[in-house]
Design an enzyme around this catalytic site. Structure first.
Site, PDB file in Angstrom:
ATOM      1  N   SER A  95    -134.243  16.180 -45.296  1.00  0.00           N
ATOM      2  CA  SER A  95    -133.454  14.622 -45.244  1.00  0.00           C
ATOM      3  C   SER A  95    -132.171  14.698 -44.090  1.00  0.00           C
ATOM      4  CB  SER A  95    -132.919  14.290 -46.261  1.00  0.00           C
ATOM      5  OG  SER A  95    -134.188  13.792 -46.649  1.00  0.00           O
ATOM      6  N   SER A 103    -130.396   9.926 -50.092  1.00  0.00           N
ATOM      7  CA  SER A 103    -131.519  10.295 -49.752  1.00  0.00           C
ATOM      8  C   SER A 103    -132.215  10.018 -49.943  1.00  0.00           C
ATOM      9  CB  SER A 103    -131.328  11.199 -49.421  1.00  0.00           C
ATOM     10  OG  SER A 103    -131.923  11.982 -48.800  1.00  0.00           O
ATOM     11  N   LYS A 147    -132.965  11.436 -41.242  1.00  0.00           N
ATOM     12  CA  LYS A 147    -132.321  10.170 -41.857  1.00  0.00           C
ATOM     13  C   LYS A 147    -130.813   9.653 -41.528  1.00  0.00           C
ATOM     14  CE  LYS A 147    -134.093   9.933 -46.423  1.00  0.00           C
ATOM     15  NZ  LYS A 147    -134.796  11.102 -46.716  1.00  0.00           N
TER      16      LYS A 147
END
Length: 311
Positions: A80, A139, A83
């Protein structure tokens, strides 16, 4: 990573711990330089810390010196941390007050893959500002999918924009395949992620979002109420960001920024063995570089011998 990039981006941070007011306009960025970061000569015998992460990297943003590096150029999945680039691209494509409608596909995508979510439901309408919090704090893969679908338009076009942005930033060892970091053929490096972290922190909106411990979005006629908590435990130790990540393939990952002794450090930990270990490793690196500077009597300079490269 390029030394000129680090210094140019870091100059815009000024004081990393200061509050950053949200703005509508997305800032421009300096073009990547072509020089490499400097390695401080190890003329002292100060022992480098033992790091269990598979890859790790720590940079002093004031002058671009590499303080610690372990397999920093190896291409690996970053979960993640992806992101961060999603937020970076959204800031260049969207206005904060744009309203995005959450679809069944957004919710289904996140739940089907077992990803972390922001708890969004089909039919909700939220601003880009709120969705950035839903993206970065819990997230949320649902938030990532909604933003990618809107600002590609479509996920494939959005991912193309992510890769274009990576190229513009000089991230030569980075390739994205989705907007959330779910298992794929995507890859990056600790070094590239540090460069991206600096670029993201230069954006005042992203800088404000990633250091927020908790975001409360009150219920309205457009959406239900949401409470999003930041997964980055390093904020409790004075960090000013940035992002956690985990998949079985990538291990436990962390991109972080913190101020120690009046200097801002940006670091990346990849492939760590546990949630607790990634934060412990980041703290160890920050404590080590701070103690080194103090032991050398530094007053604004890095500790001599702090630049260490591990095989």
């Amino acid at each position: 990573m390029r030394n000129g990039v680090i210094i140019a981006l870091a100059a815009a941070l000024v004081t990393a711990g200061a509050a950053a007011a949200p703005a509508q306009a997305a800032p421009t960025h300096a073009a990547p330089a072509t020089t490499t970061p400097t390695q401080a000569a190890p003329t002292k015998t100060r022992q480098a810390p033992s790091v269990t992460a598979r890859e790790a990297y720590l940079v002093d943003t004031m002058d671009g010196t590499v303080q610690f590096a372990k397999r920093e150029s190896r291409r690996v999945p970053v979960a993640s941390l992806t992101k961060v680039m999603t937020a970076y691209v959204v800031r260049r494509e969207a206005r904060l007050d744009d309203v995005v409608t959450i679809t069944k596909a957004d919710v289904r995508y996140a739940t089907a893959g077992g990803a972390a979510t922001a708890g969004l439901r089909a039919g909700e309408r939220l601003t880009v500002r709120d969705l950035l919090y839903g993206l970065m704090l819990p997230s949320g893969a649902d938030a990532a999918h909604a933003l990618a679908e809107r600002y590609g338009p479509g996920t494939a076009k959005f991912v193309a924009k992510m890769n274009d942005a990576a190229q513009a930033l000089g991230l030569r060892d980075t390739r994205y395949a989705n907007a959330d970091g779910m298992p794929s053929k995507a890859y990056s490096t600790a070094r590239d992620q540090a460069t991206l972290a600096l670029a993201a922190l230069r954006d005042p909106v992203i800088a404000s979002v990633v250091k927020t411990p908790k975001r409360v979005v009150g219920k309205s006629a457009l959406h239900r109420g949401h409470v999003w908590r930041n997964t980055n435990d390093l904020l409790d130790d004075g960090a000013v960001g940035l992002k956690t990540g985990f998949t079985n393939q990538a291990g436990y990952c962390l991109s972080f920024a913190a101020v120690r002794g009046g200097r801002t450090y940006v670091g990346v930990v990849l492939g760590e063995r546990s949630d607790k270990a990634r934060f412990a490793t980041a703290r160890k690196l920050l404590d080590w570089v701070s103690e080194g500077a103090a032991s050398e009597g530094a007053t604004g300079g890095v500790a001599e011998g702090a630049g260490v490269t591990l095989p």
